[in-house]
Write a protein that holds these residues in place. Structure first.
Motif, PDB file in Angstrom:
ATOM      1  N   LEU A  42       0.826  -1.208   0.000  1.00  0.00           N
ATOM      2  CA  LEU A  42       0.000   0.000   0.000  1.00  0.00           C
ATOM      3  C   LEU A  42       0.860   1.258   0.000  1.00  0.00           C
ATOM      4  O   LEU A  42       0.595   2.204  -0.755  1.00  0.00           O
ATOM      5  CB  LEU A  42      -0.927  -0.007   1.219  1.00  0.00           C
ATOM      6  CG  LEU A  42      -1.836   1.217   1.366  1.00  0.00           C
ATOM      7  CD1 LEU A  42      -2.796   1.324   0.187  1.00  0.00           C
ATOM      8  CD2 LEU A  42      -2.613   1.164   2.677  1.00  0.00           C
ATOM      9  N   SER A  97     -11.251  -5.180  -0.694  1.00  0.00           N
ATOM     10  CA  SER A  97     -10.776  -3.794  -0.598  1.00  0.00           C
ATOM     11  C   SER A  97      -9.353  -3.656  -1.127  1.00  0.00           C
ATOM     12  O   SER A  97      -9.039  -2.718  -1.875  1.00  0.00           O
ATOM     13  CB  SER A  97     -10.845  -3.319   0.860  1.00  0.00           C
ATOM     14  OG  SER A  97     -12.165  -3.372   1.346  1.00  0.00           O
ATOM     15  N   SER A 101      -8.302  -1.767  -4.644  1.00  0.00           N
ATOM     16  CA  SER A 101      -7.300  -0.697  -4.621  1.00  0.00           C
ATOM     17  C   SER A 101      -6.173  -0.991  -5.596  1.00  0.00           C
ATOM     18  O   SER A 101      -5.705  -0.101  -6.324  1.00  0.00           O
ATOM     19  CB  SER A 101      -6.734  -0.533  -3.205  1.00  0.00           C
ATOM     20  OG  SER A 101      -7.724  -0.106  -2.307  1.00  0.00           O
ATOM     21  N   TYR A 114     -11.120   7.231  -3.555  1.00  0.00           N
ATOM     22  CA  TYR A 114     -11.318   5.795  -3.760  1.00  0.00           C
ATOM     23  C   TYR A 114     -10.450   4.975  -2.802  1.00  0.00           C
ATOM     24  O   TYR A 114     -10.906   3.988  -2.211  1.00  0.00           O
ATOM     25  CB  TYR A 114     -10.996   5.414  -5.205  1.00  0.00           C
ATOM     26  CG  TYR A 114     -11.925   6.018  -6.237  1.00  0.00           C
ATOM     27  CD1 TYR A 114     -13.227   6.382  -5.901  1.00  0.00           C
ATOM     28  CD2 TYR A 114     -11.498   6.219  -7.543  1.00  0.00           C
ATOM     29  CE1 TYR A 114     -14.080   6.931  -6.849  1.00  0.00           C
ATOM     30  CE2 TYR A 114     -12.345   6.768  -8.506  1.00  0.00           C
ATOM     31  CZ  TYR A 114     -13.633   7.126  -8.144  1.00  0.00           C
ATOM     32  OH  TYR A 114     -14.476   7.664  -9.085  1.00  0.00           O
ATOM     33  N   TYR A 115      -9.214   5.383  -2.651  1.00  0.00           N
ATOM     34  CA  TYR A 115      -8.298   4.634  -1.788  1.00  0.00           C
ATOM     35  C   TYR A 115      -8.643   4.844  -0.309  1.00  0.00           C
ATOM     36  O   TYR A 115      -8.473   3.927   0.506  1.00  0.00           O
ATOM     37  CB  TYR A 115      -6.856   5.044  -2.085  1.00  0.00           C
ATOM     38  CG  TYR A 115      -6.488   4.784  -3.527  1.00  0.00           C
ATOM     39  CD1 TYR A 115      -6.180   3.505  -3.964  1.00  0.00           C
ATOM     40  CD2 TYR A 115      -6.504   5.814  -4.470  1.00  0.00           C
ATOM     41  CE1 TYR A 115      -5.871   3.250  -5.295  1.00  0.00           C
ATOM     42  CE2 TYR A 115      -6.202   5.573  -5.797  1.00  0.00           C
ATOM     43  CZ  TYR A 115      -5.889   4.292  -6.206  1.00  0.00           C
ATOM     44  OH  TYR A 115      -5.599   4.041  -7.526  1.00  0.00           O
ATOM     45  N   ALA A 118     -11.534   2.537   0.395  1.00  0.00           N
ATOM     46  CA  ALA A 118     -11.041   1.166   0.564  1.00  0.00           C
ATOM     47  C   ALA A 118     -10.417   0.988   1.946  1.00  0.00           C
ATOM     48  O   ALA A 118     -10.600  -0.050   2.596  1.00  0.00           O
ATOM     49  CB  ALA A 118     -10.023   0.836  -0.524  1.00  0.00           C
TER      50      ALA A 118
END
Length: 416
Positions: A42, A97, A101, A114-115, A118
């Protein structure tokens, strides 16, 4: 002597062959691997795509804040609906999720919202898992196997914390960070499918009381157990003066006095290796007073805090990290066993949610205060404060009779 050893080996073999523990180990190993991959995958995805550490902080903050805000609701929910399916839903939400992403990032979608959404879903998945798992394990795992099951959980969780970052880094280097994030999202989905075959237990209730009434019930059960909220108070401060500084200020020390990310990864690998060792010890050693023993074991984190403060040799510091990780996970296994053994099944999930909120809820505050505190007393001073707190807090909580004298089994249990 030989007969006793034979009995121990037979018991160990029986536990490891238990189909519930075997399936649990396989299912949660997939999720633990994803948990280990998530920070690396991430972080590099967001930095590569959005080029902003601030945006990364907002995304991580959204996950943590959602988990803290949702935990009490999740505790009530876990005492009213089948916990097994909440755990399956948690794994599914976690995996979807991350997968979503990763796919968005693969197609270079750069909208922060959007992130962040998530991350909110991941935080909610975490909140569902914590109270549901304690209640499910209490129902499904026999009392004489609970500590070993908790120990096995410590082992695979720490193996995931070691293997996950390595796998994520390998995928980032050879393919890309977005694909690493997408691949990580597949593992919880596999774990959830495997968990669907686990026994359910029976905790579903007819919805005759309000959410507020259920929260009051959980709060009353939590407040009446002094040994729980005493340890939670200790850990609330622990997250502020120890865990948050390790997360925020540890990399600063590694960058200035060691060899940067490589050294910091080596120290955390030591924590993971120690965690595996702590799980193995908990599998074999069943103390008469588990919370007392676990509290003493937590002091094992003190050497690594002191060595970091004095910029000690990296290999010595990493070795101390092994000791600290062992103490931390040994405590965790004993705490989980005690929780499942001494808290009634009709309130265990609600109590678990208050337990989590009370102990971990202050972590965001610690993360926010770590840098300002280091400016007041220096980074090294913060680590020395944490080291001192480990020793002093253990001494103080052991003065509380219910912490010091909580037996392995409830007084009404005459099996031992």
């Amino acid at each position: 002597m030989s007969e006793a050893n034979h009995t121990t080996r037979s018991t160990t073999r029986e536990i490891l062959r238990d189909p519930v523990i075997q399936r649990l180990t396989i299912a949660r190993s997939f999720v633990s691997l994803a948990n280990g991959m998530l920070p690396v995958a991430l972080s590099f995805t967001i930095l590569e795509l959005l080029h902003s550490a601030t945006d990364l902080g907002l995304i991580l903050g959204a996950e943590t804040l959602t988990m803290v805000l949702a935990i009490l609701f999740a505790g009530v929910l876990a005492d009213r609906v089948p916990r097994k399916w909440l755990l399956v839903a948690s794994d599914g939400l976690f995996g979807v999720s991350m997968l979503a992403s990763g796919i968005l990032a693969v197609f270079a979608i750069k909208q922060l919202l959007y992130y962040a959404l998530a991350a909110v879903l991941i935080g909610f998945a975490d909140a569902l898992f914590v109270p549901a798992f304690e209640g499910w394990a209490q129902q499904v795992i026999p009392p004489d196997k609970r500590q070993q099951a908790s120990a096995v959980r410590s082992v695979y969780r720490n193996l995931g914390s070691i293997a996950g970052p390595f796998l994520a880094a390998l995928l980032v280097a050879t393919i890309s960070a977005p694909w690493a994030l997408a691949v990580a999202g597949l593992f919880p989905l596999v774990g959830g499918v495997i968990f669907m075959k686990m026994p359910s237990g029976s905790n579903a209730k007819v919805l005759t009381t309000s959410l507020l009434s259920e929260l009051r019930s959980g709060w009353g059960a939590f407040r009446s157990r002094t040994w729980i909220w005493t340890i939670d108070l200790q850990f609330a401060i622990w997250h502020v003066v120890i865990w948050a500084p390790l997360m925020v200020l540890g990399p600063v020390l590694a960058e200035h006095y060691y060899h940067g990310a490589t050294s910091w990864a080596l120290i955390w690998a030591g924590v993971g290796i120690g965690g595996v060792a702590g799980g193995v010890i908990a599998f074999k050693y069943h103390p008469r007073f588990p919370v007392r023993t676990g509290t003493i074991a937590m002091v094992a984190l003190m050497p690594v805090m002191v060595l970091l403060a004095f910029h000690a040799n990296i290999w010595l510091t990493s070795t101390a990290a092994i000791l600290g990780g062992a103490g931390l996970e040994f405590f965790g296994a004993l705490w989980s066993y005690s929780f499942q053994t001494h808290v009634p099944s009709n309130v265990i999930s609600k109590v678990a949610s208050f337990d989590f909120l009370a102990s971990v809820g202050f972590l965001p505050i610690g993360l926010a205060l770590a840098v300002p505190l280091s400016r007041l007393v220096s980074v090294e001073g913060v680590f020395l404060i944490g080291a001192g707190y480990l020793l002093i807090s253990a001494f103080i909580v052991l003065l509380v009779p219910s912490v010091r004298q909580l037996p392995r089994t409830p007084p009404t249990d005459t099996s031992e």
